[in-house]
Design a protein around this motif. Structure first.
Motif, PDB file in Angstrom:
ATOM      1  N   GLN A  12       2.787   9.179  10.047  1.00  0.00           N
ATOM      2  CA  GLN A  12       3.791   8.107   9.268  1.00  0.00           C
ATOM      3  C   GLN A  12       2.850   7.215   8.177  1.00  0.00           C
ATOM      4  O   GLN A  12       2.933   7.528   7.742  1.00  0.00           O
ATOM      5  CB  GLN A  12       4.850   7.126  10.179  1.00  0.00           C
ATOM      6  N   THR A  13       1.417   7.245   9.735  1.00  0.00           N
ATOM      7  CA  THR A  13       0.497   6.810   9.177  1.00  0.00           C
ATOM      8  C   THR A  13      -0.462   6.951   7.459  1.00  0.00           C
ATOM      9  O   THR A  13      -0.631   6.767   6.738  1.00  0.00           O
ATOM     10  CB  THR A  13      -0.481   6.313  10.289  1.00  0.00           C
ATOM     11  N   GLU A  14      -0.610   8.706   8.595  1.00  0.00           N
ATOM     12  CA  GLU A  14      -0.958   9.302   6.782  1.00  0.00           C
ATOM     13  C   GLU A  14      -0.372   9.796   5.511  1.00  0.00           C
ATOM     14  O   GLU A  14      -0.319   9.331   4.834  1.00  0.00           O
ATOM     15  CB  GLU A  14      -1.572  10.888   7.448  1.00  0.00           C
ATOM     16  N   PHE A  15       1.236   9.467   6.058  1.00  0.00           N
ATOM     17  CA  PHE A  15       2.074   9.800   4.550  1.00  0.00           C
ATOM     18  C   PHE A  15       1.973   8.451   4.100  1.00  0.00           C
ATOM     19  O   PHE A  15       1.729   8.130   2.572  1.00  0.00           O
ATOM     20  CB  PHE A  15       3.299   9.308   5.221  1.00  0.00           C
ATOM     21  N   ARG A  17      -0.813   6.499   3.788  1.00  0.00           N
ATOM     22  CA  ARG A  17      -2.420   5.929   2.988  1.00  0.00           C
ATOM     23  C   ARG A  17      -1.899   7.228   1.952  1.00  0.00           C
ATOM     24  O   ARG A  17      -1.954   6.824   0.925  1.00  0.00           O
ATOM     25  CB  ARG A  17      -2.980   6.701   4.088  1.00  0.00           C
ATOM     26  N   SER A  18      -1.624   8.591   2.003  1.00  0.00           N
ATOM     27  CA  SER A  18      -1.550   9.092   0.512  1.00  0.00           C
ATOM     28  C   SER A  18      -0.540   8.566  -0.233  1.00  0.00           C
ATOM     29  O   SER A  18      -0.793   8.696  -1.619  1.00  0.00           O
ATOM     30  CB  SER A  18      -0.437  10.646   1.156  1.00  0.00           C
ATOM     31  N   ARG A  20       0.561   5.749  -0.880  1.00  0.00           N
ATOM     32  CA  ARG A  20      -0.093   4.506  -1.132  1.00  0.00           C
ATOM     33  C   ARG A  20      -1.871   4.378  -2.571  1.00  0.00           C
ATOM     34  O   ARG A  20      -1.387   4.313  -3.682  1.00  0.00           O
ATOM     35  CB  ARG A  20      -0.890   3.049  -0.357  1.00  0.00           C
ATOM     36  N   ALA A  21      -1.853   5.869  -1.767  1.00  0.00           N
ATOM     37  CA  ALA A  21      -3.420   6.402  -2.733  1.00  0.00           C
ATOM     38  C   ALA A  21      -2.982   6.860  -3.848  1.00  0.00           C
ATOM     39  O   ALA A  21      -3.126   6.617  -5.362  1.00  0.00           O
ATOM     40  CB  ALA A  21      -3.974   7.958  -2.098  1.00  0.00           C
ATOM     41  N   VAL A  22      -1.708   7.757  -3.933  1.00  0.00           N
ATOM     42  CA  VAL A  22      -1.076   8.494  -5.321  1.00  0.00           C
ATOM     43  C   VAL A  22      -0.284   6.774  -5.917  1.00  0.00           C
ATOM     44  O   VAL A  22      -0.559   6.904  -7.201  1.00  0.00           O
ATOM     45  CB  VAL A  22      -0.001   9.409  -4.917  1.00  0.00           C
ATOM     46  N   GLY A  23      -0.342   5.720  -5.678  1.00  0.00           N
ATOM     47  CA  GLY A  23       0.440   5.038  -6.167  1.00  0.00           C
ATOM     48  C   GLY A  23      -0.915   3.861  -6.932  1.00  0.00           C
ATOM     49  O   GLY A  23      -0.719   3.757  -8.098  1.00  0.00           O
ATOM     50  N   ALA A  24      -1.738   3.574  -6.227  1.00  0.00           N
ATOM     51  CA  ALA A  24      -2.957   3.125  -7.132  1.00  0.00           C
ATOM     52  C   ALA A  24      -3.513   3.918  -7.945  1.00  0.00           C
ATOM     53  O   ALA A  24      -3.288   3.243  -9.037  1.00  0.00           O
ATOM     54  CB  ALA A  24      -3.730   3.054  -5.762  1.00  0.00           C
ATOM     55  N   LEU A  25      -4.030   5.514  -7.586  1.00  0.00           N
ATOM     56  CA  LEU A  25      -4.035   6.067  -9.166  1.00  0.00           C
ATOM     57  C   LEU A  25      -3.327   6.364 -10.278  1.00  0.00           C
ATOM     58  O   LEU A  25      -2.628   5.607 -11.638  1.00  0.00           O
ATOM     59  CB  LEU A  25      -3.860   7.035  -8.761  1.00  0.00           C
ATOM     60  N   TRP A  26      -1.611   5.654  -9.457  1.00  0.00           N
ATOM     61  CA  TRP A  26       0.098   6.312 -10.648  1.00  0.00           C
ATOM     62  C   TRP A  26      -0.140   5.013 -11.547  1.00  0.00           C
ATOM     63  O   TRP A  26      -0.780   4.350 -12.687  1.00  0.00           O
ATOM     64  CB  TRP A  26       0.433   6.127 -10.354  1.00  0.00           C
ATOM     65  N   ALA A  27      -0.617   3.507 -11.438  1.00  0.00           N
ATOM     66  CA  ALA A  27      -0.768   1.581 -11.512  1.00  0.00           C
ATOM     67  C   ALA A  27      -1.980   2.158 -12.492  1.00  0.00           C
ATOM     68  O   ALA A  27      -1.631   1.222 -13.553  1.00  0.00           O
ATOM     69  CB  ALA A  27      -1.117   1.369 -10.488  1.00  0.00           C
ATOM     70  N   VAL A  28      -3.505   2.474 -12.492  1.00  0.00           N
ATOM     71  CA  VAL A  28      -4.583   2.895 -12.752  1.00  0.00           C
ATOM     72  C   VAL A  28      -3.661   3.496 -14.342  1.00  0.00           C
ATOM     73  O   VAL A  28      -4.258   3.104 -15.222  1.00  0.00           O
ATOM     74  CB  VAL A  28      -5.870   3.201 -12.173  1.00  0.00           C
ATOM     75  N   CYS A  29      -3.452   4.496 -14.232  1.00  0.00           N
ATOM     76  CA  CYS A  29      -2.632   5.562 -15.066  1.00  0.00           C
ATOM     77  C   CYS A  29      -1.960   4.575 -16.505  1.00  0.00           C
ATOM     78  O   CYS A  29      -2.150   4.463 -17.055  1.00  0.00           O
ATOM     79  CB  CYS A  29      -2.363   6.891 -14.959  1.00  0.00           C
TER      80      CYS A  29
END
Length: 243
Positions: A12-15, A17-18, A20-29
């Protein structure tokens, strides 16, 4: 049972983190797409004259570019001479429909950027889905603008810049420039961002893996069984206290 719970916690922790990383990339795009929409709206480089060579004593036709709000002609100076009302955001008469659609698309994209602040107050899945629908609608409006713009080429501004051979979907002596290409790429970008937002929204409910849920349910069942076995003892102790 403790081993299963530990594996579920790590997964669950790794999921998370992944995600959140994809969500941050989506927000920047999404923010970059909003800035690109501003450039698409204000740049007078949707259509421009082609590079051609003329012989004889006839004066060469005017050279320049044309956008939704301005038509800019090249001069002997470095700064082109532009005609239009960009400061008042008044589009050229022939391109009013396309300009309104681009403005609506721009508004929806910036509203989706503003919705990023809701992650601190609302459910993440709901915010993702709201942004996805906004981006999908923005892409649809931008696609309509890309269709209506060449359909409006049969106008006085296009004839003055591109010659008398101008017609709908036929630019005459002109060609499509980078702002129009960027608008078409923006439609694809909006579709990708909306799809990614839908995926992120649907995955928010699956942050806990299935076997983790099974392990949790088994643990709850074991606790209930132990409590059921201790009920007679608790009842006897309560009777003694009562007596």
């Amino acid at each position: 049972m403790p081993q299963t719970a530990e594996v579920a916690r790590l997964y669950q922790t790794e999921f998370i983190r992944s995600a959140r990383a994809v969500g941050a990339l989506w927000a920047v795009c999404t923010l970059c797409f909003a800035i690109i929409e501003v450039v698409i709206l204000v740049q007078p480089s949707w259509v421009g004259t082609r590079e051609a060579y003329y012989q004889g004593g006839a004066p060469p036709p005017p050279a320049g570019t044309l956008g939704l709000f301005e038509m800019c002609l090249e001069t002997d100076w470095l700064v082109p001479e532009c005609r239009g009302s960009l400061h008042t955001l008044t589009p050229l008469p022939a391109f009013q429909s396309a300009a309104v659609l681009v403005c609506v698309s721009l508004t929806m994209v910036w509203v989706s950027v503003g919705c990023l602040c809701l992650f601190r107050f609302c459910n993440a899945a709901t915010v993702y889905k709201i942004c996805a629908w906004l981006q999908l609608a923005a892409g649809f409006c931008l696609a309509l603008a890309c269709v209506l713009f060449p359909d409006s080429w049969d106008c006085a501004e296009m004839r003055a810049l591109c010659g008398e051979k101008v017609a709908s979907f036929s630019p005459g002596n002109c060609s499509v420039h980078w702002a129009f290409v960027l608008a078409m790429l923006g439609v694809l970008d909006a579709g990708i961002l909306a799809t990614l937002a839908f995926v992120l929204g649907n995955r928010q409910d699956a942050l806990l893996p299935q076997y983790g849920k099974e392990g949790e349910s088994q643990s709850l069942a074991l606790i209930r069984r132990e409590m059921a076995c201790k009920k007679p003892l608790i009842a006897c102790m309560s009777n003694l206290i009562y007596l």
